[in-house]
Design an enzyme around this catalytic site. Structure first.
Site, PDB file in Angstrom:
ATOM      1  N   VAL A 290       0.837  -1.205   0.000  1.00  0.00           N
ATOM      2  CA  VAL A 290       0.000   0.000   0.000  1.00  0.00           C
ATOM      3  C   VAL A 290       0.868   1.249   0.000  1.00  0.00           C
ATOM      4  O   VAL A 290       0.608   2.222  -0.712  1.00  0.00           O
ATOM      5  CB  VAL A 290      -0.944  -0.007   1.220  1.00  0.00           C
ATOM      6  CG1 VAL A 290      -1.657   1.343   1.362  1.00  0.00           C
ATOM      7  CG2 VAL A 290      -1.961  -1.122   1.083  1.00  0.00           C
ATOM      8  N   ASP A 337       2.177  37.381 -34.136  1.00  0.00           N
ATOM      9  CA  ASP A 337       1.704  38.521 -34.911  1.00  0.00           C
ATOM     10  C   ASP A 337       2.471  39.762 -34.466  1.00  0.00           C
ATOM     11  O   ASP A 337       2.990  39.812 -33.343  1.00  0.00           O
ATOM     12  CB  ASP A 337       0.204  38.750 -34.680  1.00  0.00           C
ATOM     13  CG  ASP A 337      -0.643  37.628 -35.241  1.00  0.00           C
ATOM     14  OD1 ASP A 337      -0.331  37.157 -36.337  1.00  0.00           O
ATOM     15  OD2 ASP A 337      -1.602  37.224 -34.571  1.00  0.00           O
ATOM     16  N   ASP A 638      -5.755  35.816 -34.000  1.00  0.00           N
ATOM     17  CA  ASP A 638      -6.944  36.483 -33.455  1.00  0.00           C
ATOM     18  C   ASP A 638      -8.174  36.353 -34.344  1.00  0.00           C
ATOM     19  O   ASP A 638      -9.293  36.561 -33.889  1.00  0.00           O
ATOM     20  CB  ASP A 638      -6.659  37.964 -33.193  1.00  0.00           C
ATOM     21  CG  ASP A 638      -6.151  38.691 -34.437  1.00  0.00           C
ATOM     22  OD1 ASP A 638      -6.190  38.098 -35.544  1.00  0.00           O
ATOM     23  OD2 ASP A 638      -5.710  39.850 -34.310  1.00  0.00           O
ATOM     24  N   ASP A 642      -7.537  32.215 -38.521  1.00  0.00           N
ATOM     25  CA  ASP A 642      -6.358  31.759 -37.786  1.00  0.00           C
ATOM     26  C   ASP A 642      -6.608  30.429 -37.084  1.00  0.00           C
ATOM     27  O   ASP A 642      -5.661  29.765 -36.649  1.00  0.00           O
ATOM     28  CB  ASP A 642      -5.954  32.790 -36.724  1.00  0.00           C
ATOM     29  CG  ASP A 642      -5.334  34.040 -37.327  1.00  0.00           C
ATOM     30  OD1 ASP A 642      -4.721  33.923 -38.397  1.00  0.00           O
ATOM     31  OD2 ASP A 642      -5.466  35.126 -36.735  1.00  0.00           O
TER      32      ASP A 642
END
Length: 898
Positions: A290, A337, A638, A642
């Site tokens: 255990v 970007d 955005d 995309d």
């Protein structure tokens, strides 16, 4: 706009009479009041689909107990009760129960953390309330709300369209039809029966996507009453997907469990051969099994991931999918970007070109004031959707910053936006499209109101200079229209290049006269045979933090790449300033990409740091080319188009401010500040989170190895059992949970962004961690064995020797948690006090351990005895030894690396 009488005469498709009456009481022009919204929210409920209820605490507890090894241990304890050994059995059952409670607490905390993550990325809707356009959480939209719809938006509820302009909606989520459906607010449906979803052209449905144009609609159904709500049962009940790391650790845990079970069987057999009692060895073996299986590891990892993601959200990076956290730390390329991400997106017109004159421009207006400049400013204002509000003498932009710059320039020159739009109202439009890089608006021209625009209608087109100039056949200059010959075209190209060379963003504007509204509103028909008016040159300075972020990327072995729709000269000027573009780097423009095969792009992609004049479709090819070189690619985006690139990238990062709903849905991460520096910060956070998970694995597995080694070796050497079943289970309870959780929130090391990215395919035990935890686990077990042997060798009783072993194994594991904070850096250099949570966990665990040894009440329960001073000296010395030995190994490793 559709009036109420017209609305009353049409089919509401599924709304009840009561709903329809309530909706028709709405003020369609100004929207609902806040008071009415609250009333309807109480009446109709939240605009959300019903979710599967969370698991109860009781079911979690039952699952914790319902493990084969735990059930065997419980059964063995119950048998012990019936044969008279009730004291040990009850203690074992209590420890098992406490362990289960701890497991429930961890699991419940993990579920709550995951629920908190869902709240971070709640979608929003644009609604008109009290006459103002505001954003509200989508789940707070109510029947009667007026909703504004734009390209890239998810429709938040079922709406009856009131206005539409070239509106197209992707309804594939509902109908399976992949082709976007044209929507028209003025469509009259006369069928008595409810038409098919695909034929309801004056309706928009919850969960579908606006792909083109814009519109305005009246909410008629929300939540489970919507069309998608009717089929909600098909999409409910989806469980939280495990991350690759969680799956790997789950498999690792199962493998280690099998290995542990094998070793436990060996321990059991060895004990029997050495004369140990079968009942004692059975309980010891099961307890060891255990304790040795790291069953709590997946839950702890989930908590570490979720808590890390919550911290990242406070740093403006909202993680939408947990696997992204693992991938972030392995990123090798960040494709970003330019506008708004690397730059401020605070556009200001600094120069305009009209009448063959370049005029400097600022908030004081133009130095010169020619007719062509006046026409250009007016046309630029009319061709924009952005709105300017005046506050305390300042102009505040609502909408696209680039359009806001054009409107502000016209305002400073004396034009009033509201008055101008009233004189020449817009009657039709072709919305901006990133593929064609143009936008056109069509306006009425009242007779006799304009010297140049002498026809009933005029179309204004604005967009990329190199694209727009190709659509022009003439130019307006000095009050007359002249042919746009090659000499003039060359002059325009030169002016555009000069602007771009100074890092300015350039927009061109043209017009065309019409006697009637064009019969076909498409680019091939409307955006041809134009008359050129001039250029707007705008400045969008780099973000001050972007340059440092780029340097951090380079130090971390990550290559930043700029992807923009701007002119190449503008892009290179900004890229040079930020350090993205280095001498010898290549630049590709969209036209070159179009001509290149995928193989040709793969051959050059490693050398290209700037992509200019590209469309969103090109981003997908760039991602694929980079991934062909085994790069782990992060990509920003955005727009609607995309989305494929964001999905294909290893880490898709959508813009939180300018990003469309579609982009956000496709992305793994949303940047709430649209900032490149936030991506870099998120990469560092991802590396730190993964490092912390490895620290947890390092700690738990090395401790488990130590327990198995100590018990097996002691029995094999004929020393007897160094720990009882109760002691083993108590160790598992005290030393595993708290220190492991505290390691999961360990502060990142200072050099986390000064190493090359890790291999994403590398095992969590890679980079030598497997060997490290093996020798450290054997060290912990060896120190325990040494203390146990020494106590027996000087003639002390077995109970005293077991108490010494019990203390050494527990305290050395607690001390060892400091070693796992770094495999290379000294703990004294990191700062022992730099993780206060770990110190608290260590103190709590050590206190609990000392209580069961020192307090007389607990001694018979945990089979411990009071120790003399010389035993305590051995306990303290051997328990602190892992720090000393680990520091020596780290020192040797650093010297060898140097």
């Amino acid at each position: 706009m559709i009036d109420k009488v017209a609305l009353q005469s049409r089919e509401w498709y599924g709304t009840t009479t009561e709903d329809a009456v309530a909706l028709l009481q709405s003020d369609i022009k100004d929207g609902l009041s806040e008071t009415e919204c609250k009333s309807r929210l109480e009446r109709y409920g939240y605009n959300a689909l019903q979710e599967t209820p969370p698991r109860s605490i009781l079911s979690m507890f039952v699952d914790q107990i319902n493990e084969p090894l735990i059930l065997i241990l419980v059964a063995a304890a119950l048998i012990s009760v019936f044969v008279g050994e009730w004291e040990d059995a009850i203690v074992i059952l209590l420890i098992v129960a406490l362990n289960a409670v701890l497991g429930v607490v961890q699991e419940n905390r993990a579920e709550k953390a995951m629920e908190a993550l869902k709240q971070l990325s709640k979608p929003v809707a644009k609604v008109v309330r009290n006459g103002q356009l505001i954003q509200v959480p989508s789940n707070e939209v109510v029947p009667g709300d007026i909703v504004l719809l734009e390209a890239g938006d998810f429709i938040p509820a079922d709406v009856r369209l009131l206005e539409s302009a070239s509106l197209k909606v992707d309804e594939s989520a509902l109908t399976g039809e992949s082709v976007a459906v044209e929507k028209h607010a003025d469509t009259l449906l006369t069928d008595v029966q409810k038409p098919a979803l695909g034929d309801q052209h004056n309706m928009g449905f919850m969960g579908t996507v606006v792909t083109y144009g814009r519109g305005r609609g009246l909410v008629v159904r929300t939540g489970m009453q919507t069309e998608i709500g009717n089929i909600a049962g098909l999409i409910q009940g989806a469980s939280q997907e495990s991350t690759p790391l969680q799956k790997h650790l789950g498999r690792l845990g199962r493998i280690l469990g099998l290995v542990a079970l094998f070793l436990v069987v060996i321990v059991f057999i060895t004990g029997l051969l050495r004369g140990e009692a079968a009942s004692d060895m059975f309980m010891t073996a099961i307890s060891l099994a255990v304790a040795a299986v790291p069953e709590g590891l997946p839950a702890i990892v989930t908590i570490v991931l979720a808590l890390g993601v919550q911290r990242m959200s406070r740093q403006n990076a909202i993680i939408r999918r947990l696997p992204a956290v693992e991938t972030l730390g392995a990123a090798t390329v960040i494709c970003s970007d330019k506008t708004g991400t690397l730059t401020k997106n605070e556009m200001t017109v600094v120069s305009i070109y009209a009448d063959d004159t370049t005029g400097a421009y600022n908030s004081s207006g133009l130095k010169e004031n020619t007719p062509g400049q006046q026409v250009l400013l007016q046309a630029g204002m009319l061709a924009c959707d952005a709105v300017i509000e005046k506050s305390d003498g300042r102009l505040l932009v609502i909408g696209d910053p680039t359009e806001g710059a054009l409107v502000a320039a016209a305002e400073y020159a004396g034009f009033d936006q509201i008055a101008t739009n009233k004189v020449m109202p817009r009657v039709a439009e072709l919305p901006f499209d990133s593929a064609r890089k143009l936008m056109t608006t069509i306006h009425t021209v009242p007779e006799g109101t304009h010297a140049i625009f002498h026809t009933p209608y005029v179309a204004f087109t604005k967009g990329a200079p190199d694209v727009l100039s190709q659509r022009c056949v003439s130019i307006y200059a000095h009050g007359e229209i002249r042919p746009l010959d090659e000499a003039v075209r060359t002059r325009l190209n030169t002016v555009n290049a000069e602007y771009a060379g100074h890092g300015l963003r350039v927009l061109a504007v043209a017009y065309r006269l019409w006697d009637t509204i064009p019969e076909r509103l498409d680019s091939a028909y409307v955006e041809q045979d134009l008359t050129f008016l001039g250029f707007f040159a705008m400045q969008d300075p780099p973000r001050p933090e972007a340059k440092d972020a780029v340097q951090k990327c380079l130090q971390a072995g990550i290559r930043p790449v700029m992807i923009t729709g701007d002119h190449p000269d503008t892009a290179i000027a900004i890229a040079k300033e930020l350090g993205i573009w280095q001498s010898g780097d290549k630049t590709l423009i969209g036209a070159q990409l179009e001509e290149m095969s995928d193989k040709a792009l793969q051959d050059v992609v490693e050398d290209v740091s700037v992509y200019a004049r590209v469309s969103p479709e090109h981003k997908l090819r760039i991602v694929n080319a980079l991934k062909s070189h085994n790069h782990v690619v992060a990509m920003t985006g955005d727009g609607v188009n995309d989305a494929p690139a964001l999905k294909r990238a290893d880490i898709g990062a959508a813009m939180g401010i300018t990003g469309t709903d579609v982009a956000k849905e496709a992305a793994d991460m949303v940047l709430t500040d649209d900032n490149f520096a936030t991506i870099v910060t998120a990469v560092g956070a991802g590396r730190a989170i993964f490092a912390n998970i490895r620290k947890v694995v390092h700690y738990l597995l090395s401790c488990n190895i130590g327990e198995i080694f100590a018990i097996f070796a002691a029995i094999a050497f004929g020393l007897g059992r160094p720990l009882t079943a109760i002691q083993i289970l108590w160790l598992n309870l005290v030393t595993d949970g708290l220190p492991a959780l505290a390691l999961g929130i360990d502060p990142p090391e200072k050099d986390v962004m000064k190493h090359k990215p890790r291999n994403p395919n590398e095992s969590v035990l890679g980079d030598g961690l497997g060997i490290t935890l093996l020798w450290q686990g054997m060290l912990l077990g060896g120190l325990t064995l040494l203390g146990f042997w020494h106590t027996l060798s000087i003639g002390r009783p077995m109970e005293e020797a077991r108490t010494v072993a019990f203390l050494i194994l527990s305290l050395s594991q607690i001390v060892h948690s400091l070693n796992t904070r770094s495999r290379r850096t000294s703990i004294f250099r990191l700062g022992i006090t730099s993780n206060s949570a770990l110190l608290g966990a260590m103190a709590a665990s050590a206190l609990l351990q000392l209580i069961v040894v020192v307090v007389p009440f607990f001694q018979p329960i945990f089979n411990t005895v009071s120790l003399p001073l010389d035993d305590w000296l051995w306990v303290v010395g051997l328990s602190l030894s892992p720090i000393l030995l680990s520091e020596l190994v780290k020192l040797f490793s650093r010297k060898r690396a140097a």
